[in-house]
Design an enzyme around this catalytic site. Structure first.
Site, mmCIF file in Angstrom:
data_model
loop_
_atom_site.group_PDB
_atom_site.id
_atom_site.type_symbol
_atom_site.label_atom_id
_atom_site.label_comp_id
_atom_site.label_asym_id
_atom_site.label_seq_id
_atom_site.Cartn_x
_atom_site.Cartn_y
_atom_site.Cartn_z
ATOM 1 N N TYR A 96 -9.572 -6.740 2.016
ATOM 2 C CA TYR A 96 -10.604 -7.059 3.007
ATOM 3 C C TYR A 96 -11.670 -7.971 2.421
ATOM 4 O O TYR A 96 -12.234 -8.799 3.118
ATOM 5 C CB TYR A 96 -11.264 -5.776 3.518
ATOM 6 C CG TYR A 96 -10.530 -5.124 4.657
ATOM 7 C CD1 TYR A 96 -9.223 -4.664 4.494
ATOM 8 C CD2 TYR A 96 -11.136 -4.956 5.896
ATOM 9 C CE1 TYR A 96 -8.557 -4.057 5.537
ATOM 10 C CE2 TYR A 96 -10.465 -4.352 6.951
ATOM 11 C CZ TYR A 96 -9.183 -3.905 6.766
ATOM 12 O OH TYR A 96 -8.521 -3.309 7.804
ATOM 13 N N LYS A 126 1.453 1.273 -3.800
ATOM 14 C CA LYS A 126 2.718 0.526 -3.779
ATOM 15 C C LYS A 126 2.952 0.098 -5.216
ATOM 16 O O LYS A 126 3.043 -1.091 -5.551
ATOM 17 C CB LYS A 126 2.585 -0.657 -2.801
ATOM 18 C CG LYS A 126 3.881 -1.387 -2.507
ATOM 19 C CD LYS A 126 4.849 -0.594 -1.620
ATOM 20 C CE LYS A 126 6.151 -1.374 -1.468
ATOM 21 N NZ LYS A 126 7.235 -0.580 -0.850
ATOM 22 N N ASP A 148 4.986 3.092 2.141
ATOM 23 C CA ASP A 148 6.019 3.067 3.188
ATOM 24 C C ASP A 148 6.580 4.459 3.430
ATOM 25 O O ASP A 148 6.784 4.890 4.571
ATOM 26 C CB ASP A 148 7.124 2.043 2.847
ATOM 27 C CG ASP A 148 7.655 2.158 1.425
ATOM 28 O OD1 ASP A 148 7.042 2.885 0.610
ATOM 29 O OD2 ASP A 148 8.681 1.519 1.126
ATOM 30 N N ASP A 183 -6.453 1.759 6.409
ATOM 31 C CA ASP A 183 -6.631 1.265 7.780
ATOM 32 C C ASP A 183 -5.392 1.588 8.598
ATOM 33 O O ASP A 183 -5.476 2.131 9.703
ATOM 34 C CB ASP A 183 -6.870 -0.249 7.745
ATOM 35 C CG ASP A 183 -7.020 -0.832 9.140
ATOM 36 O OD1 ASP A 183 -7.754 -0.224 9.948
ATOM 37 O OD2 ASP A 183 -6.400 -1.877 9.416
ATOM 38 N N ASP A 190 -4.762 5.028 11.449
ATOM 39 C CA ASP A 190 -4.393 4.911 12.867
ATOM 40 C C ASP A 190 -3.129 5.705 13.152
ATOM 41 O O ASP A 190 -3.000 6.346 14.195
ATOM 42 C CB ASP A 190 -4.160 3.444 13.257
ATOM 43 C CG ASP A 190 -5.414 2.779 13.822
ATOM 44 O OD1 ASP A 190 -6.521 3.204 13.450
ATOM 45 O OD2 ASP A 190 -5.279 1.838 14.632
HETATM 46 C C1 IPM Z 1 -11.189 0.186 11.402
HETATM 47 C C2 IPM Z 1 -10.977 -1.104 12.161
HETATM 48 C C3 IPM Z 1 -11.625 -2.242 11.377
HETATM 49 C C4 IPM Z 1 -10.927 -2.325 10.044
HETATM 50 C C5 IPM Z 1 -11.588 -3.601 12.106
HETATM 51 C C6 IPM Z 1 -12.192 -3.540 13.484
HETATM 52 C C7 IPM Z 1 -12.252 -4.670 11.290
HETATM 53 O O1 IPM Z 1 -9.633 -1.316 12.398
HETATM 54 O O2 IPM Z 1 -12.357 0.552 11.163
HETATM 55 O O3 IPM Z 1 -10.196 0.815 11.052
HETATM 56 O O4 IPM Z 1 -9.869 -2.958 9.915
HETATM 57 O O5 IPM Z 1 -11.447 -1.748 9.079
HETATM 58 MG MG MG Z 2 -8.373 0.273 11.784
#
Ligand code: IPM
Ligand code: MG
Length: 379
Positions: A146, A197, A229, A253, A257
């Protein structure tokens, strides 16, 4: 008498303002039933700020954050808005990533829980849910791809374009996030699964070495290493094996999710980003729901405010060390779910005990429960 906690309230875009309103309602309910006092100051961020002040994170908003004890954040970013505004000025980079860097928010904690009352919305078969899912993603938030330099897109002599992102970690960065993971595991089920990884990336090799070394300081915590993975697959197959998942920025990240999907709805997931801000040492924090702006349902009283409300609970826990009040909010949310209150994202039409409600009704229901939980605790 407790001190007054100063909170910068940055609701942002999409569903941000309406779910924030409910989190504020809940904080006011906490005040009414306790001696805690909050000074809540709202400021624009994201597209709301671009429209009002010409930039996603105006200086006044940043100053307010600097002067506050914590930041309660909604969400920013509307991908379909104005493509002519450059990526550097768009809210994701100019507000969210900027705040993360500005306040050194290196530790992102994303607790994923599937309440029993919501077992039906988990995409996994019941036998894979075990006795309920309860894991914590600890994501490094200020390093890796990032922020690593160089980060650019260039045009080569032959006219092709080339994009470069750089994955960089120092031992110090890995050590401090590893400690957060081990400390978190100590008060949970005492297991850390470190994700890397190491079969391909230099970063992965260093990550594994440093995490193992920190792990020796925590002999009561079981440490396991897993390739990213494989971890993505294991989350689908046997998620109950996980307690704390320790991840670098990008892997965290993605896996957070995926883990969030197991709890049925992103609308349920809070997060805390902790770092250092001068006098605050490690307790300065930024609290936001994981779900994003959801522009399709914004302004319709449909959004689930629970992630924002639980983010306020994390703020009470980590920034203000008010564990009783944090627990009261979490218990109130559980009680309301057990009573059958459901926003659209978690509603089960075939369950006669469920009642579909809007954003406001959900916030009101949690607020009512807060009073009961806190007053019961005092007597
Ligand atoms: C998160 C989001 C952010 C990230 C985006 C919106 C920049 O996906 O907080 O997980 O990738 O960190
Ligand atoms: Mg995210």
């Amino acid at each position: 008498m407790n001190s007054i906690y100063r909170v910068a309230v940055l609701a942002g875009d999409g569903i941000g303002p309406e779910v924030m309103r409910e989190a504020i309602r809940v904080l006011r309910a906490v005040e009414a039933a306790s001696t805690l006092r909050f000074q809540l100051t709202e400021a624009p961020v994201g597209w709301a700020a671009i429209d009002a002040k010409g930039e996603a994170l105006p200086a006044e908003t940043l100053n307010l954050c600097r002067q506050s004890d914590a930041i309660l954040f909604g969400s920013v970013g509307l991908p379909d808005r104005d493509p002519s505004i450059s990526k550097e000025r768009r809210p994701e980079r100019a507000a969210l990533l900027r705040i993360r860097r500005e306040f050194g928010l290196y530790a992102n904690l994303r607790p994923v829980q599937l309440p029993l009352a919501l077992a039906h919305i988990c995409p996994l078969r019941p036998e894979r849910q075990g006795a309920g899912l309860d894991l914590l993603v600890v994501r490094e938030l200020t390093g890796g791809m990032y922020f690593g330099q160089p980060k650019l897109t260039e045009t080569l002599p032959d006219g092709q374009r080339r994009a470069i992102d750089t994955m960089v970690y120092t031992t110090r960065e890995i050590e401090r996030i590893a400690r957060i993971a081990f400390e978190s595991a100590l008060v949970r089920r005492k297991k850390v699964t470190s994700i890397d990884k190491a079969n391909v990336l230099e970063n992965g090799i260093l990550w594994r070495e440093v995490v193992s070394q920190i792990g020796r300081e925590y002999p009561t915590v079981t440490l396991e290493h897993m390739f990213v993975d494989n971890a993505a697959m294991q989350l689908m197959i046997r998620p109950t094996q996980f307690d704390v998942l320790l991840c670098e920025n990008m892997f965290g990240d993605i896996l957070s999710d995926e883990a969030a999907a197991l709890a049925g709805s992103l609308g349920m997931l809070p997060s805390a980003s902790l770092g250092s801000k001068g006098d605050h040492e490690t307790t300065f924090g930024f609290y936001e729901p994981a779900g994003g702006t959801a522009p399709d349902i914004a302004g319709k009283n449909l959004a689930n405010p629970i992630a924002q409300i639980l983010s306020a609970a994390l703020m009470l826990r980590y920034s203000f060390r008010q564990e009783a009040a944090a627990l009261a909010i979490e218990q109130a949310v559980t009680a309301v779910l057990n009573q059958g209150f459901r926003t659209g994202d978690i509603h089960n039409a075939s369950d006669p005990n469920c009642r579909r409600v809007g954003t406001i009704e959900m916030g009101e229901a949690v607020s009512r429960e807060i009073a009961k939980v806190l007053l019961a605790a005092q007597t």
